[in-house]
Motif scaffolding. Structure first.
Motif, mmCIF file in Angstrom:
data_model
loop_
_atom_site.group_PDB
_atom_site.id
_atom_site.type_symbol
_atom_site.label_atom_id
_atom_site.label_comp_id
_atom_site.label_asym_id
_atom_site.label_seq_id
_atom_site.Cartn_x
_atom_site.Cartn_y
_atom_site.Cartn_z
ATOM 1 N N ASP A 130 -17.520 56.163 -71.235
ATOM 2 C CA ASP A 130 -18.566 56.663 -72.127
ATOM 3 C C ASP A 130 -17.947 57.070 -73.446
ATOM 4 N N LYS A 131 -18.693 56.802 -74.497
ATOM 5 C CA LYS A 131 -18.191 57.252 -75.791
ATOM 6 C C LYS A 131 -18.306 58.758 -75.871
ATOM 7 N N LEU A 161 -14.631 43.073 -56.852
ATOM 8 C CA LEU A 161 -15.461 42.146 -56.071
ATOM 9 C C LEU A 161 -16.777 41.861 -56.773
ATOM 10 N N ILE A 162 -17.364 42.887 -57.338
ATOM 11 C CA ILE A 162 -18.649 42.706 -58.012
ATOM 12 C C ILE A 162 -18.499 41.767 -59.201
ATOM 13 N N SER A 168 -21.963 42.382 -70.804
ATOM 14 C CA SER A 168 -22.402 43.205 -69.671
ATOM 15 C C SER A 168 -21.215 43.852 -68.973
ATOM 16 N N LEU A 175 -13.608 54.261 -61.822
ATOM 17 C CA LEU A 175 -14.559 53.697 -60.867
ATOM 18 C C LEU A 175 -13.740 53.031 -59.771
ATOM 19 N N PRO A 176 -14.338 52.748 -58.627
ATOM 20 C CA PRO A 176 -13.570 52.153 -57.518
ATOM 21 C C PRO A 176 -13.097 50.757 -57.914
ATOM 22 N N THR A 228 -17.890 38.187 -57.987
ATOM 23 C CA THR A 228 -19.166 37.651 -57.488
ATOM 24 C C THR A 228 -20.052 37.181 -58.629
ATOM 25 N N MET A 229 -20.102 37.995 -59.665
ATOM 26 C CA MET A 229 -20.920 37.690 -60.840
ATOM 27 C C MET A 229 -20.462 36.404 -61.510
ATOM 28 N N GLU A 258 -23.173 36.941 -72.975
ATOM 29 C CA GLU A 258 -23.906 38.083 -72.438
ATOM 30 C C GLU A 258 -23.202 38.646 -71.201
ATOM 31 N N LEU A 259 -22.608 37.758 -70.426
ATOM 32 C CA LEU A 259 -21.880 38.203 -69.238
ATOM 33 C C LEU A 259 -20.720 39.105 -69.636
ATOM 34 N N LYS A 315 -13.846 47.625 -55.300
ATOM 35 C CA LYS A 315 -15.254 47.241 -55.214
ATOM 36 C C LYS A 315 -15.733 46.629 -56.514
ATOM 37 N N THR A 316 -15.345 47.218 -57.608
ATOM 38 C CA THR A 316 -15.764 46.689 -58.900
ATOM 39 C C THR A 316 -15.201 45.292 -59.129
ATOM 40 N N ARG A 357 -19.813 46.767 -70.934
ATOM 41 C CA ARG A 357 -20.619 47.976 -70.790
ATOM 42 C C ARG A 357 -20.401 48.624 -69.431
ATOM 43 N N MET A 358 -20.210 47.771 -68.447
ATOM 44 C CA MET A 358 -20.028 48.259 -67.089
ATOM 45 C C MET A 358 -18.712 49.011 -66.938
#
Lengths: 206, 206
Positions: free
Chosen positions: A204-205, A166-167, A196, A159-160, A170-171, A192-193, A163-164, A199-200
Motif C-alpha cells: 500500500d502506498k 500458485l495463484i 493486475s 503475503l503468503p 494459474t492466472m 492488463e494482466l 499460495k500467491t 496491484r495485487m
DNA sequence: AAAAACAATCTGAGTAGTCAGTCAGTATTT
DNA sequence: AAATACTGACTGACTACTCAGATTGTTTTT
C-alpha cells in the motif's frame, strides 16, 4: 533399402525422429487420436520400428513429456541466469512475460499440458506424474522465489509467498489456455494482466 | 421384453437416461474413450437405441454440452436473482465463491469443460462452438457487470471492466482445474484468491 | 584385407481386439 | 392399422502390438 548412416552425426537418429514426430501428433491430435502408424508413416519408417525403440504407446507418450519438461526447464533456467531484475516485483513481471513468450513460441507443444490426458495418465503412471509435478513445481517455486525476493527488497507486500505464486501461475497459464481455445482474442490481455498483478503485489502506498 | 411405461411420468424417458449416462461417461472418460456400448449397457438398452435418439456420437456429445450449459446458466441466474450484494466488489467476491461451490457440486460435469475435446470440436462444429461461447460469455459478462456496478458505487477502481472480468474468470477457473488435477491441494487457496482479487480491484486508499 | 561371427536395428504382414454406425425386423403405443 | 420406439447381429474400418526374418553395423578371426 539404402539408409543413411546415422551414428555419424547426420541429423537426428531415428529414435529422436520418432520422438519429435510423436510430439507433434500427441500435441495436435491427442493420445487416443494418434495412431502409431501416423507417426511411422510421416518419417518413413515401419510401425515395428517405433515399438523397437519404445515398448508401448504409453511409454512413448511419457518420453515425449519428459523431453518437453527438460526443454522447458532448460530454457527457463537460461532466462533466469541471463536476466537482471531491478527488484522482486520486476522479476515476477519478467517471469510472466517469459512464460507467455515461451507459450507462443512452443504453442503446439504447450497443448500437451493443456489436454486432459496427461493428468489422467498421471494417476496410474508414476513417471508421468513426476514429470508433471516437476514442471509445475519448477514454475511455482520460481515465482515463489521472486516473491520472497520482492518482500526482502520492499517491492512486494507481506503475503503468503507460496499460495500467491500458485495463484499467479494459474492466472498466467489460464491466459495461455484461453488463447489456445480461440474463444477470445487474448493478446490484448497481457498489459492488463501485468497491471493486475502489480496491484495485487505492491505494498500500500503510505 | 417388458418395459416400464415412460411417458406417464415414471422417471426419465430413455432419451433423458441416455443423455445423463453419456454425461457421466464423457466427463469421466472423455469422448474417444467412451464407447456407445458403455452408455447403452449401463442403462440396460440396446446400442441401436442410442442411435435412434441421437444420430451420431458427436451429436450426443453436443447434446450433453447443451444440457450442461443450460443447467449452468439456470443455476447462476437463480443465484444472481436471490443474492443481495452490498456493493460491486462484494458481488465479484460472491460470484467467485458461487463458481467454486458450483464446481465442487458438479465436479464431474465440470470435467467436460476442462477437457480439450470440446474446444477442438468447436473448430468444426458450430453448435458446439456456440455452447462454449455461451458459457464463457455468460460468466465473463456477469463479472463485467459486477465490476461496472462496483465502479459506479466506488468499491472498485477505474480499470477496463471487460478485460479484468476475463482475467478474474481465468483465475477462478484455473483454480478449479488445479483442484481437479490433484497436483496441489487447492482448498486452502480460496481465501488468498479472494484477498488477491480485492487488492486488484479496490481503489487506492487516499 | 577379406571373411565370418555377432549384435543392433529395422521390417511389415499378421493377430486379436475395439467400436461407430446400419438395418431388417420386433415390440409397443396411439 | 399406422406410427413410434426399440433391438442386436452385423459390417467395415481402425489400431496396438508381435514376431520371424531381413538388413545393416561392428568386432573378431583367418
Amino acid at each position: 533399402m539404402i539408409r543413411e548412416r546415422k551414428k555419424k552425426r547426420s541429423g537426428p537418429t531415428r529414435k529422436e525422429a520418432i520422438l519429435e514426430m510423436a510430439t507433434v501428433f500427441f500435441a495436435e491430435k491427442g493420445f487416443r487420436n494418434t495412431a502409431i502408424g501416423d507417426i511411422a508413416r510421416n518419417i518413413g519408417v515401419a510401425d515395428g520400428t517405433v515399438f523397437y525403440h519404445y515398448r508401448t504407446k504409453e511409454d512413448l507418450f511419457v518420453a515425449v513429456l519428459e523431453n518437453f519438461k527438460e526443454e522447458l526447464i532448460r530454457e527457463s533456467r537460461d532466462y533466469l541466469a541471463a536476466g537482471e531484475f531491478a527488484d522482486g516485483l520486476e522479476m515476477v513481471v519478467g517471469l510472466i512475460g517469459f512464460y507467455l513468450s515461451l507459450a507462443a513460441r512452443m504453442e503446439e507443444r504447450f497443448l500437451l499440458l493443456h489436454r486432459h490426458y496427461p493428468y489422467q495418465l498421471a494417476e496410474a503412471n508414476p513417471a508421468c506424474r513426476r514429470h508433471l509435478e516437476d514442471i509445475y513445481d519448477f514454475f511455482a517455486s520460481t515465482y515463489e522465489q521472486a516473491i520472497r525476493r520482492g518482500q526482502e527488497d520492499g517491492s512486494i507486500r507481506e503475503l503468503p509467498a507460496h499460495k500467491t505464486a500458485l495463484i499467479i501461475f494459474t492466472m498466467v497459464d489460464g491466459l495461455v489456455r484461453i488463447g489456445t481455445y480461440r474463444l477470445y482474442q487474448p493478446g490484448s490481455l497481457y498489459d492488463e494482466l501485468v497491471a493486475s498483478c502489480r496491484r495485487m503485489l505492491q505494498p500500500d502506498k503510505v
